[in-house]
Design a protein around this motif. Structure first.
Motif, PDB file in Angstrom:
ATOM      1  N   UNK A 208      -6.577   3.361  10.616  1.00 30.62           N
ATOM      2  CA  UNK A 208      -5.310   2.989  10.010  1.00 30.62           C
ATOM      3  C   UNK A 208      -5.401   1.545   9.515  1.00 30.62           C
ATOM      4  N   UNK A 209      -4.748   1.273   8.393  1.00 28.86           N
ATOM      5  CA  UNK A 209      -4.885  -0.025   7.735  1.00 28.86           C
ATOM      6  C   UNK A 209      -3.540  -0.728   7.639  1.00 28.86           C
ATOM      7  N   UNK A 210      -3.601  -2.065   7.754  1.00 33.53           N
ATOM      8  CA  UNK A 210      -2.382  -2.859   7.586  1.00 33.53           C
ATOM      9  C   UNK A 210      -1.949  -2.906   6.123  1.00 33.53           C
ATOM     10  N   UNK A 211      -2.930  -2.887   5.223  1.00 32.58           N
ATOM     11  CA  UNK A 211      -2.647  -2.975   3.787  1.00 32.58           C
ATOM     12  C   UNK A 211      -3.572  -2.014   3.040  1.00 32.58           C
ATOM     13  N   UNK A 234       1.678  -0.439   1.475  1.00 34.97           N
ATOM     14  CA  UNK A 234       0.942   0.287   0.441  1.00 34.97           C
ATOM     15  C   UNK A 234       1.350  -0.254  -0.923  1.00 34.97           C
ATOM     16  N   UNK A 235       0.349  -0.635  -1.733  1.00 32.96           N
ATOM     17  CA  UNK A 235       0.605  -1.127  -3.083  1.00 32.96           C
ATOM     18  C   UNK A 235      -0.075  -0.194  -4.077  1.00 32.96           C
ATOM     19  N   UNK A 255       9.750   3.581  -4.667  1.00 31.49           N
ATOM     20  CA  UNK A 255      10.790   2.635  -4.227  1.00 31.49           C
ATOM     21  C   UNK A 255      11.905   3.356  -3.471  1.00 31.49           C
ATOM     22  N   UNK A 256      12.252   4.547  -3.919  1.00 28.14           N
ATOM     23  CA  UNK A 256      13.283   5.311  -3.226  1.00 28.14           C
ATOM     24  C   UNK A 256      12.833   5.683  -1.818  1.00 28.14           C
ATOM     25  N   UNK A 265       6.341   0.263   0.945  1.00 29.63           N
ATOM     26  CA  UNK A 265       5.746   0.879  -0.237  1.00 29.63           C
ATOM     27  C   UNK A 265       6.147   0.021  -1.421  1.00 29.63           C
ATOM     28  N   UNK A 266       5.183  -0.713  -2.003  1.00 27.59           N
ATOM     29  CA  UNK A 266       5.520  -1.820  -2.899  1.00 27.59           C
ATOM     30  C   UNK A 266       4.745  -1.767  -4.221  1.00 27.59           C
ATOM     31  N   UNK A 267       5.098  -0.849  -5.134  1.00 27.85           N
ATOM     32  CA  UNK A 267       4.526  -0.955  -6.482  1.00 27.85           C
ATOM     33  C   UNK A 267       4.998  -2.248  -7.125  1.00 27.85           C
TER      34      UNK A 267
END
Length: 322
Positions: A208-211, A234-235, A255-256, A265-267
């Motif tokens: 598992x990953x932080x980013x 997550x980007x 985003x929703x 969750x950050x596009x």
């Protein structure tokens, strides 16, 4: 002057090498004699006019600016009357609004910084958009800190190759995901672990990953989220999507969903900032970041450079030499 020119949207064949007038700098502009200009997927989207949403910005029926290209490096040829920080003869790199695929380009003065002494024009031209995207994603969006675990998909690509190095400079434990032919390259960039996606699906392991900086988005969102820690970030950053609105539909969905989970969750869309280009110049000067150059093309073959980018398997950056 010679330039790669397009008069309509379309595939790379719409580009022709033509003689055009040399631009004149405005009062806050710099006229750069271009030594090299890099191309990336965003240039391809603007050239083709697809997804169609790009036409709202760059011209509805035809490109508002007939010379494509954004990232460049070269020598200052002239400056506008209000420019004091640069003077003719200075070696600079940065980003323009358009027009980089030409012998000369007018660029706002605050979009340029000096080229580090250890970089060639080809290396410097490879940096601005892709490296700034990686920097802003990891530093500003994910707030990467020493000891965190970071996974980068497309780790051998334009953004990915910078992201691996920048995450390491921030003290993270970095995993790069790439094809078999790029494993050694990604490891040489400093990745602590390399995943060959033809052998291992990172979403199905116990790690598992932080980013996660997902430059490919080949996996469903739900699957990628399983590879995140419960409060991880997550980007999504592929830039691909539907014919009409491109990635905007997926961004809205992401985003929703982010309102219903502890995971972030950050596009995002990177924004050109001179101070960030200066930060990158420091990382380049100290050797913590080194551009990876896949291929170079002469100006007359700019169309071939964009075809290569569109194929989607570049190792680092593609650069046009002028």
């Amino acid at each position: 002057m010679r330039a790669a020119v397009q008069h309509r949207y379309g595939p790379p064949s719409v580009l022709t090498s033509s003689e055009v007038g040399r631009p004149l700098p405005g009062r806050n502009d710099v006229l750069v004699q271009v030594g090299a200009a890099s191309v990336h997927p965003g240039d391809y989207f603007v050239m083709t006019g697809k997804p169609y949403v790009v036409r709202l910005v760059f011209g509805f029926r035809r490109p508002r600016h007939g010379i494509p290209g954004r990232d460049l490096a070269g020598v200052v040829a002239a400056v506008g009357k209000d420019v004091t920080a640069l003077r003719p003869g200075d070696e600079v790199f940065g980003w323009s609004t358009a027009g980089a695929l030409a012998e000369y380009a007018c660029v706002p003065a605050d979009h340029l910084v000096p080229v580090p002494a250890n970089l060639s024009a080809v290396d410097a031209a490879a940096v601005p958009t892709s490296a700034m995207t990686a920097l802003q994603a990891l530093r500003d969006i994910a707030n990467v800190r020493p000891g965190q675990t970071v996974l980068v998909t497309g780790a051998s690509g334009g953004v990915g190759s910078f992201a691996v190095q920048i995450a390491k400079a921030f003290g993270a434990e970095v995993t790069g995901v790439c094809s078999p032919r790029n494993v050694d390259l990604v490891r040489s960039l400093g990745a602590d672990h390399v995943v060959d996606y033809t052998r291992t699906d990172f979403t199905r392991t116990e790690k598992r990953y932080d980013v996660i900086l997902d430059n490919v988005e080949a996996q469903p969102l739900a699957a990628v989220r399983r590879a995140l820690t419960p409060t991880g970030t997550l980007i999504p950053n592929s830039g691909h999507g539907g014919r009409w609105i491109g990635p905007l539909g997926r961004i809205a969905k992401t985003r929703l969903l982010s309102g219903f989970t502890r995971q972030r969750l950050k596009p995002f869309t990177s924004v050109g900032k001179r101070k960030d280009l200066l930060t990158l110049a420091d990382l380049l000067t100290t050797g913590q970041v080194t551009p990876v150059i896949d291929r170079t093309y002469p100006l007359d073959e700019a169309a071939d450079a964009l075809r290569h980018v569109a194929a989607g398997h570049t190792r680092g950056k593609v650069v046009v030499t002028i």
